[in-house]
Motif scaffolding. Sequence first.
Motif, mmCIF file in Angstrom:
data_model
loop_
_atom_site.group_PDB
_atom_site.id
_atom_site.type_symbol
_atom_site.label_atom_id
_atom_site.label_comp_id
_atom_site.label_asym_id
_atom_site.label_seq_id
_atom_site.Cartn_x
_atom_site.Cartn_y
_atom_site.Cartn_z
ATOM 1 N N GLY A 1 1.059 -1.177 -0.204
ATOM 2 C CA GLY A 1 -0.205 0.111 -0.011
ATOM 3 C C GLY A 1 0.884 1.349 -0.192
ATOM 4 O O GLY A 1 0.793 2.253 0.810
ATOM 5 N N CYS A 2 1.990 1.409 -0.884
ATOM 6 C CA CYS A 2 2.715 2.553 -0.951
ATOM 7 C C CYS A 2 2.140 3.742 -1.296
ATOM 8 O O CYS A 2 2.782 4.873 -1.245
ATOM 9 N N GLY A 3 1.036 3.866 -1.968
ATOM 10 C CA GLY A 3 0.273 4.912 -2.459
ATOM 11 C C GLY A 3 1.199 5.691 -3.615
ATOM 12 O O GLY A 3 1.623 4.942 -4.617
ATOM 13 N N THR A 4 1.447 7.162 -3.467
ATOM 14 C CA THR A 4 2.098 7.644 -4.427
ATOM 15 C C THR A 4 3.734 7.498 -4.195
ATOM 16 O O THR A 4 4.679 8.396 -4.717
ATOM 17 N N ILE B 1 8.866 -5.794 6.366
ATOM 18 C CA ILE B 1 7.564 -5.573 5.700
ATOM 19 C C ILE B 1 6.876 -4.202 6.152
ATOM 20 O O ILE B 1 6.665 -4.275 7.346
ATOM 21 N N CYS B 2 6.740 -3.297 5.463
ATOM 22 C CA CYS B 2 6.086 -2.166 5.871
ATOM 23 C C CYS B 2 4.531 -1.874 5.469
ATOM 24 O O CYS B 2 4.238 -2.305 4.309
ATOM 25 N N ALA B 3 3.817 -1.605 6.426
ATOM 26 C CA ALA B 3 2.316 -1.405 6.101
ATOM 27 C C ALA B 3 1.744 -0.448 6.673
ATOM 28 O O ALA B 3 1.183 -0.270 7.815
ATOM 29 N N PHE B 4 1.870 0.770 6.211
ATOM 30 C CA PHE B 4 1.604 2.096 6.647
ATOM 31 C C PHE B 4 0.129 2.401 6.114
ATOM 32 O O PHE B 4 -0.107 2.675 4.905
ATOM 33 N N LEU B 5 -0.819 2.570 7.186
ATOM 34 C CA LEU B 5 -2.060 3.021 6.815
ATOM 35 C C LEU B 5 -2.654 1.900 5.784
ATOM 36 O O LEU B 5 -3.614 2.467 4.780
ATOM 37 N N ILE B 6 -2.602 0.751 5.996
ATOM 38 C CA ILE B 6 -3.143 -0.001 4.958
ATOM 39 C C ILE B 6 -4.101 -1.218 5.726
ATOM 40 O O ILE B 6 -5.047 -1.879 5.110
ATOM 41 N N LEU B 7 -3.789 -1.547 7.037
ATOM 42 C CA LEU B 7 -4.493 -2.793 7.456
ATOM 43 C C LEU B 7 -5.789 -2.579 7.848
ATOM 44 O O LEU B 7 -6.513 -3.637 7.813
ATOM 45 N N HIS B 8 -6.086 -1.312 8.159
ATOM 46 C CA HIS B 8 -7.515 -0.961 8.191
ATOM 47 C C HIS B 8 -8.384 -1.070 6.827
ATOM 48 O O HIS B 8 -9.710 -0.668 7.001
ATOM 49 N N LYS C 1 1.287 1.201 10.534
ATOM 50 C CA LYS C 1 0.538 2.303 11.146
ATOM 51 C C LYS C 1 -0.834 1.897 10.764
ATOM 52 O O LYS C 1 -1.086 1.864 9.547
ATOM 53 N N THR C 2 -1.845 2.044 11.669
ATOM 54 C CA THR C 2 -3.100 1.656 11.447
ATOM 55 C C THR C 2 -4.094 2.526 12.234
ATOM 56 O O THR C 2 -3.963 2.954 13.343
ATOM 57 N N ILE D 1 3.057 0.052 15.052
ATOM 58 C CA ILE D 1 3.170 -1.183 15.735
ATOM 59 C C ILE D 1 4.160 -1.828 14.951
ATOM 60 O O ILE D 1 4.236 -2.001 13.658
ATOM 61 N N VAL D 2 5.253 -2.129 15.673
ATOM 62 C CA VAL D 2 6.358 -2.968 15.289
ATOM 63 C C VAL D 2 6.457 -4.238 15.768
ATOM 64 O O VAL D 2 6.268 -4.372 17.013
ATOM 65 N N ALA D 3 6.359 -5.286 15.071
ATOM 66 C CA ALA D 3 6.057 -6.718 15.535
ATOM 67 C C ALA D 3 7.003 -7.422 14.696
ATOM 68 O O ALA D 3 7.664 -7.187 13.682
#
Length: 207
Positions: A49-52, A107-114, A139-140, A201-203
């Motif tokens: 979900g990298c967006g732009t 793996i980075c998932a910024f503003l995507i898991l929701h 980040k969620t 969150i870092v896991a």
Amino acid sequence: MTDRSDVQFWDRVADKYAARPIKDVAAYEAMLADVASRLSEADRVLEIGCGTGVTAIRLAPGVLQWKATDLSPEMLRIARGKPAPANLSFAMADAELAADGDSYDAICAFLILHLVRDLRTSLAAIRDRLKPGGLLLSKTYCFGDMNIVMRRAVLPALQTLGMVPPVTVLTLQQLRQAIVDAGFAIDTVRSFGRNRHSHYIVARRSS
């Protein structure tokens, strides 16, 4: 699996999204600094979900390889039009298929898991594509912790008007549990800036 309506929404808003300034620059910079401190020059990183491509372009110089993915062709068009480091590549994929069978150090998932349709399936796919001990940096938005007016009136109204996409209404507790159930050990939970419902969150993959 990608829902066509999700692609259509993000394609439609891509140009407006790209032109929108970052709301809290200090909070964004603080998050980037924390992410960068957890990565090394030898790491292969996948971003979902990298967006732009703004975050990818900022962080890619600090790692060996950064692969940034998104489900929206229009978002990727904008991302690919920007000056970028040579170790950064963009590809079209959703949260379940983004890694194409490769394995990553982070793996980075910024503003995507929701935004994903099936959180548990997406988290399982992320885990499977991380090396043992690899990091999930996310980040969620936890809409489930917002007040009842926002959850039951404002958010549905904005979705009806086509101003926001479908979201998964999670509490922070539910999000943490889903991450743990997927096979991660949570290292850090914090919020940057004024938005107390946006959680970084870092896991770490447990095994």
